[in-house]
Design an enzyme around this catalytic site. Structure first.
Site, short mmCIF file in Angstrom:
data_model
loop_
_atom_site.label_atom_id
_atom_site.label_comp_id
_atom_site.label_asym_id
_atom_site.label_seq_id
_atom_site.Cartn_x
_atom_site.Cartn_y
_atom_site.Cartn_z
N HIS A 89 82.13 61.18 35.66
CA HIS A 89 81.46 60.10 34.92
C HIS A 89 80.14 60.62 34.34
O HIS A 89 79.75 60.25 33.22
CB HIS A 89 81.20 58.94 35.90
N GLU A 115 83.85 61.94 45.19
CA GLU A 115 82.51 62.28 44.68
C GLU A 115 82.60 63.01 43.34
O GLU A 115 81.76 62.84 42.47
CB GLU A 115 81.73 63.10 45.71
#
Ligand SMILES: [Zn+2]
Length: 728
Positions: free
Chosen positions: A524, A518
């Site tokens: 990102h 996660e």
């Protein structure tokens, strides 16, 4: 499409099959300052609305949502006003007399709908991780209106004419590469959603969209209720033999929470297999728990989802036909990295035989243990994990209960997940107790770049709750965007068992990997460095979005990182080398099962979404059985990770015809990791290059090209087969 919350899978016994969620692209539902909005758009805001915390941008750092002010009753008015403003702003863009330009059309769209974005983001987060009856009611009421609002934008002919004009001229306009990508993205997205249809077809499309949106919301809410109701109530503590004291205490607490004092409740997780099946020694109890999971949404009661899913599949097929595709899967994959269902299925067909053969061999090993103990029964799926654990102990001598004391949650977070990000990218983290949260267990951290610049906020919500959806996922409260001057506000949600008061949160190695996963999505988002919110961070196609997360899983087992976090919670002693070696040896363990259950679910998803628009009404159970048989995934000992009737990813979230993406992105992640290994592994240089060329780029470059530019070649399947233990 609307941002309906993002996705997930949790983990399995073995490394690797963990994955999760993400971020759907959305059309013009972007944050903005409404700079292009007509003055009239906001003048209707009444005095009452001034008190609504969504009407203005939050004054908190990073424009983080101010949960000290947000009430359940604020959502509905904010949605209504947000949709009105969005539509008004979009109409202003569509109706202007100036010739269409990049700025007056695309940039203006990126700036539109700020209020709607703000309320949507917070609402998504809460309905996923901390829902209640009031929010669910709003969700059911607003979902069709939001779909209609979206349609009104996609199907506005004047707006599309402007988009098309700039799109057709794009080569002559001397646009920046990211600007050109934005033009193409909008154009394709509009066409994908019906902008080229005639008026009559558009009306039909709106009907489909409204009904589908309602049905998906109903599915999610029914499944949540079915999973809650499906929990197994235990009267006799003897039946819990094999569970740890902590698990028994958690079961007693779960019973207490339901006013069943003196009993125990085994709560269902939203996967076919249940974590406790690994420990329960009472075979009848195991069978009961497994069947409660498998049959949770097929009881013929109000929470039975089968009619819903049959109808959703049929409507999706009809909608795809209207949009010019032979079936839903073909329509859905046009904007993905894989591009066609054939490419996705062809990829899975390369994987399936190795996984099936491996699972078969694992089943034989397990049956041998059963026979040796004179069990006198044939292996069933509810026996798999407990006997697999014995095989693991025999073959690899690894006992989860020996391992867990070395994985205390906060230590894993600070000295594992954050430390890896520090070593690779130079990030540092500081807890911010002054930022309000929506639930007391949630923690907030400020993220700093290597030069000390403040980059992002990161929220961590790790514990399981009855009002939280299953699995794990990441999303944003605020997207990064240079245009709007926004830095990212990211959250991770997981479902780890909360310890009883005063007890440490000891998690399994799977949970450790889920945290790295996660947080890989988080990176990102954190590193996003793009102009436009629609192309920012994790706003990438599904068969790319799980790449950064699965790539980040690799650092959980990096020797340097592992040594830094795997320390005993009481003695702080490092994990003994012998135990580390056992974990490494066990990496390939049960991969046949883990891979097969995911391939089974992915192929099931593809079959449901390959039905023709005029196919006769399906029987859900018969269809499922036939689909598994047809694809060779019908081993009853290895059921799919999700059964059709509780496959939240494909009916409730936006992973329809997209579950394969978890496997596809494993290929990318394993191939990318091999790229690091080839260039010296965990070095700041490798980290910086990956950040610049991949993690910061969002969807601003065609993703096949982005990958090739960084790696120097297309992704190969060999590192995945090797890494997943399917090929030596
Ligand atoms: Zn994920």
């Amino acid at each position: 499409m609307l941002r309906i919350r993002h996705l997930v899978i949790a983990s399995s016994l073995a490394l690797g099959a963990c994955s999760s969620h993400t971020d759907q692209t959305e059309a013009p539902a972007s944050p903005g300052t409404a700079a292009s909005a007509p003055a009239t758009a906001t003048t209707s805001a009444s005095a009452a609305s001034q008190a609504n915390p969504f009407y203005t941008e939050s004054n908190l750092p990073f424009h983080a949502p101010d949960f000290t002010k947000i009430k359940d009753s604020d959502f509905q008015p904010a949605f209504e006003e947000g949709m009105r403003q969005k539509l008004s702003e979009v109409e202003q863009i569509a109706n202007q007399t100036a010739e269409p330009t990049f700025d007056n059309t695309f940039v203006a769209l990126e700036r539109s709908g700020a209020l709607l974005t703000r309320v949507n983001r917070v609402f998504d987060a809460l309905t996923g991780a901390n829902t209640n009856d009031a929010l669910q009611k709003i969700q059911e009421d607003e979902a069709p209106k939001l779909a209609a609002n979206q349609d009104a934008i996609y199907l506005n002919p004047k707006l599309f004419a402007r988009i098309k004009k700039v799109y057709d001229d794009r080569q002559k306009l001397n646009l920046q590469p990211e600007d050109q990508r934005l033009v193409e993205w909008y154009h394709d997205d509009f066409v994908h959603n019906g902008a080229n249809l005639n008026d009559e077809q558009k009306e039909q499309l709106k009907k489909y969209n409204g009904e589908l949106s309602t049905l998906s919301t109903q599915f999610t809410n029914k499944l949540l209720a079915a999973s809650k109701d499906g929990a197994v109530v235990v009267d006799d503590k003897k039946q819990l033999a094999g569970l740890s004291d902590a698990d028994i205490a958690a079961a007693a607490q779960a019973a207490k929470d339901r006013n069943l004092d003196g009993k125990w409740v085994l709560v269902l997780q939203n996967t076919t297999q249940q974590p406790l099946l690994q420990f329960l020694t009472d075979r009848a109890m195991r069978e009961k728990l497994f069947k409660a999971s498998w049959g949770r949404a097929e009881k013929g009661d109000a929470n039975d989802t089968r009619d819903l899913i049959v109808r959703i599949a049929q409507l999706r097929a009809q909608r795809a036909k209207l949009l010019g595709s032979p079936n839903f899967a073909a329509w859905e994959l046009t904007d993905q990295m894989a591009k066609t269902p054939e490419a996705a299925e062809g990829f899975m067909e390369k994987l399936a035989p190795a996984a099936v053969a491996r699972a078969h061999a694992e089943g034989k090993d397990i049956q041998a243990v059963i026979d040796k103990q004179h069990g006198g029964f044939k292996l069933q799926p509810w026996d798999w994990n407990i006997y697999a654990e014995q095989v693991r102990k025999a073959k690899y001598d690894l006992d989860e209960s020996q391992v867990k004391p070395y994985f205390e949650l906060d230590n894993v977070l600070q000295n594992g997940v954050f430390y890896a990000a520090n070593q690779l990218y130079g990030l540092t983290f500081k807890e911010r107790k002054d930022i309000p949260v929506y639930q007391p267990d949630v923690r907030v951290f400020e993220v700093f770049d290597k030069d000390g610049t403040s980059l992002a906020l990161f929220y961590a919500d790790y514990y399981k709750r009855d009002n939280k959806n299953g699995g794990a996922w990441m999303s944003n409260f605020v997207d990064q965007s240079k245009l709007l001057g926004d830095k990212p506000v990211i959250y991770n949600v997981c479902n780890f068992t909360k310890p009883a008061d005063g007890q440490p949160a000891l998690i399994s190695f799977d949970d450790v990997v889920t945290m790295f996963h996660e947080f890989g999505h988080g990176l990102h988002g954190i590193f996003a460095n793009t102009q436009y919110p629609s192309l920012s961070g994790a706003n990438t196609p599904r068969d790319f979005v799980e790449f950064p997360s699965q790539f980040n899983e690799h650092w959980a087992t990096d020797p340097k990182i592992f040594a830094n976090y795997a320390k005993h919670y009481q003695t702080h002693a490092p994990m003994p080398a012998e135990l580390v070696q056992k974990i490494q040896n066990a990496r390939d363990f049960n991969q046949g099962y883990a891979m097969s259950e995911v391939i089974g679910a992915a192929l099931l998803d593809m079959q449901w979404h390959s039905i023709a628009s005029d196919a006769p009404k399906q029987d859900a159970d018969a269809f499922e059985a036939a689909a598994l048989k047809k694809t060779g995934m019908d081993n009853p000992q290895v059921p799919p990770r999700y059964r059709s009737s509780y496959f939240q990813h494909i009916w409730g979230n936006e992973y329809a015809a997209g579950y394969y993406a978890y496997l596809w992105t494993q290929m990318l992640a394993d191939d990318a990791f091999q790229g690091f290994v080839d260039k010296g592994g965990m070095t700041p240089e490798n980290g910086q290059r990956f950040r610049e060329m991949v993690l910061s780029r969002g969807n601003t470059v065609e993703l096949g090209k982005l990958y090739r530019d960084w790696r120097g070649a297309d992704p190969q399947i060999a590192p995945m087969l090797k890494n997943r233990g399917l090929q030596k």
